[in-house]
Motif scaffolding. Structure first.
Motif, short mmCIF file in Angstrom:
data_model
loop_
_atom_site.label_atom_id
_atom_site.label_comp_id
_atom_site.label_asym_id
_atom_site.label_seq_id
_atom_site.Cartn_x
_atom_site.Cartn_y
_atom_site.Cartn_z
N SER A 75 0.82 -1.21 0.00
CA SER A 75 0.00 0.00 0.00
C SER A 75 0.85 1.26 0.00
N THR A 76 1.92 1.27 0.82
CA THR A 76 2.80 2.44 0.86
C THR A 76 3.52 2.63 -0.47
N SER A 77 3.95 1.54 -1.06
CA SER A 77 4.60 1.61 -2.37
C SER A 77 3.67 2.19 -3.42
N ASN A 78 2.39 1.78 -3.36
CA ASN A 78 1.41 2.32 -4.32
C ASN A 78 1.22 3.82 -4.13
N ILE A 79 1.24 4.26 -2.86
CA ILE A 79 1.12 5.69 -2.59
C ILE A 79 2.26 6.46 -3.24
N LEU A 80 3.44 5.88 -3.22
CA LEU A 80 4.63 6.55 -3.77
C LEU A 80 4.72 6.44 -5.29
N HIS A 81 4.18 5.36 -5.85
CA HIS A 81 4.48 5.07 -7.25
C HIS A 81 3.27 4.96 -8.20
N HIS A 82 2.08 4.65 -7.70
CA HIS A 82 1.04 4.22 -8.64
C HIS A 82 -0.29 4.95 -8.57
N TYR A 83 -0.51 5.77 -7.56
CA TYR A 83 -1.79 6.48 -7.48
C TYR A 83 -1.73 7.79 -8.27
N GLN A 84 -2.91 8.23 -8.69
CA GLN A 84 -3.04 9.54 -9.32
C GLN A 84 -3.33 10.59 -8.25
N GLU A 85 -3.16 11.85 -8.62
CA GLU A 85 -3.22 12.94 -7.65
C GLU A 85 -4.57 13.02 -6.94
N HIS A 86 -5.66 12.66 -7.61
CA HIS A 86 -6.99 12.78 -7.02
C HIS A 86 -7.42 11.52 -6.26
N GLN A 87 -6.55 10.53 -6.11
CA GLN A 87 -6.93 9.26 -5.51
C GLN A 87 -6.45 9.09 -4.07
N HIS A 88 -6.28 10.20 -3.36
CA HIS A 88 -5.74 10.09 -2.00
C HIS A 88 -6.70 9.39 -1.04
N VAL A 89 -8.00 9.45 -1.29
CA VAL A 89 -8.96 8.76 -0.41
C VAL A 89 -8.82 7.25 -0.57
N GLY A 90 -8.76 6.78 -1.81
CA GLY A 90 -8.55 5.36 -2.05
C GLY A 90 -7.21 4.89 -1.54
N ALA A 91 -6.19 5.72 -1.70
CA ALA A 91 -4.86 5.37 -1.19
C ALA A 91 -4.89 5.25 0.33
N ALA A 92 -5.61 6.16 0.99
CA ALA A 92 -5.72 6.10 2.45
C ALA A 92 -6.44 4.84 2.90
N LEU A 93 -7.49 4.46 2.18
CA LEU A 93 -8.22 3.23 2.55
C LEU A 93 -7.31 2.01 2.46
N GLY A 94 -6.50 1.94 1.41
CA GLY A 94 -5.62 0.79 1.25
C GLY A 94 -4.67 0.63 2.42
#
Length: 235
Positions: A194-213
Motif C-alpha cells: 500500500s505504501t509503495s502504491n502511494i509513492l508510485h502508482h496512485y493519481q493525484e486525485h486518488q488520495h482517499v482510495g490510497a488512504a483506505l488501502g
C-alpha cells in the motif's frame, strides 16, 4: 487486494515534487483521520453493549459466523470500490467511512474479550502495530522500491487465509496464534504494498482510495496482533 487503474491519467510519481508531497500529506492525514474515527466508533460500540450481542450471535451456530464473515468481505469490497470511484469525491469518502464502520464492527468481539480478560493486550497490540507500520513505511520511503509485485502474492495468500477461516468454522478447529502471526506478516506485506502504491502508482486525485488501502492494512495487522497478545494473557 485491489489493483490500481492508472490508465486515465498520470501517476503522482511523474509529477513535480511539491505535488507528490501534497498527495502524500493528504493521504496520511486521511489515514490518521480514519484511525481516529475507528477508535471513536469502536469505543461507542463497546459502550453501547455491542460486544456481548455480537459474541452471542457468533456463538449461536456455524452459519451465523459464515454470514458475519460474508457480510464483512462483501461490505469491504463495496467500500473499496466506492473509495476508488471516479464518479465523485463524495462517493470516495462514503466508501472510506463505510470501511471504517465495517472494521469497527469486526473488531468488536475481540476488543470486548480483551477489555474483560486482557486489557493490557489492547495497548500492547497498538504499540506493536504502530512500531511495525512505522518501520515498514520507513523502508518504503528510504529505498523508494516498488513493492507492487506483492499484489498477486497477497491476494492469493488472503484467499487461502479466508478459506482456512471458513474451514476452521465448519470443521471446528482453531488455527491458533501461529495463524495470527502469519496474518500479521501478510499485513506487513500489505503495508509495504500500500505504501509503495502511494509513492508510485496512485493519481493525484486518488488520495482517499490510497488512504483506505493503507488503513485496511493497519487495521488488519492490529486485529491479529491483538489476538497474539491476548493469547499471552494480561501478565
Amino acid at each position: 487486494m485491489s489493483y490500481l487503474n492508472v490508465a486515465s491519467g498520470g501517476v503522482v510519481a511523474s509529477l513535480p515534487g511539491e505535488v507528490r508531497a501534497g498527495f502524500i500529506r493528504r493521504t496520511y492525514a486521511h489515514v490518521a483521520g480514519a484511525l481516529l474515527l475507528l477508535a471513536i466508533v469502536e469505543a461507542f460500540l463497546l459502550k453501547a453493549g455491542a460486544g456481548p450481542i455480537l459474541l452471542s450471535f457468533l456463538g449461536a451456530g456455524t452459519m451465523n459466523y459464515l454470514i458475519y464473515l460474508g457480510l464483512f468481505i462483501g461490505a469491504s469490497v463495496v467500500a473499496d470500490n466506492w473509495a476508488h470511484s471516479e464518479k465523485s469525491r463524495e462517493m470516495q469518502y462514503l466508501g472510506l467511512g463505510m470501511y471504517v464502520l465495517v472494521q469497527a464492527i469486526i473488531l468488536v468481539p475481540a476488543m470486548h474479550l480483551a477489555s474483560l480478560y486482557a486489557p493490557n493486550a489492547i495497548y500492547d497490540a497498538a504499540i506493536a502495530t504502530a512500531a511495525l507500520v512505522t518501520g515498514l513505511s520507513y523502508v518504503c520511503f528510504t529505498t523508494r522500491k516498488d513493492f507492487s509485485f506483492l499484489g498477486p502474492i497477497l491476494s492469493i495468500g488472503f484467499c487461502v487465509a479466508i478459506g482456512l477461516c471458513i474451514a476452521g468454522v465448519v470443521f471446528g478447529f482453531d488455527m491458533g496464534v501461529g495463524f495470527a502471526a502469519v496474518i500479521v506478516l501478510m499485513a506487513g506485506g500489505s503495508v509495504l504494498y500500500s505504501t509503495s502504491n502511494i509513492l508510485h502508482h496512485y493519481q493525484e486525485h486518488q488520495h482517499v482510495g490510497a488512504a483506505l488501502g493503507l488503513f485496511a492494512s493497519v487495521a488488519l495487522m492490529f486485529r491479529f496482533m491483538l489476538q497474539i497478545f491476548m493469547s499471552f494473557g494480561d501478565d
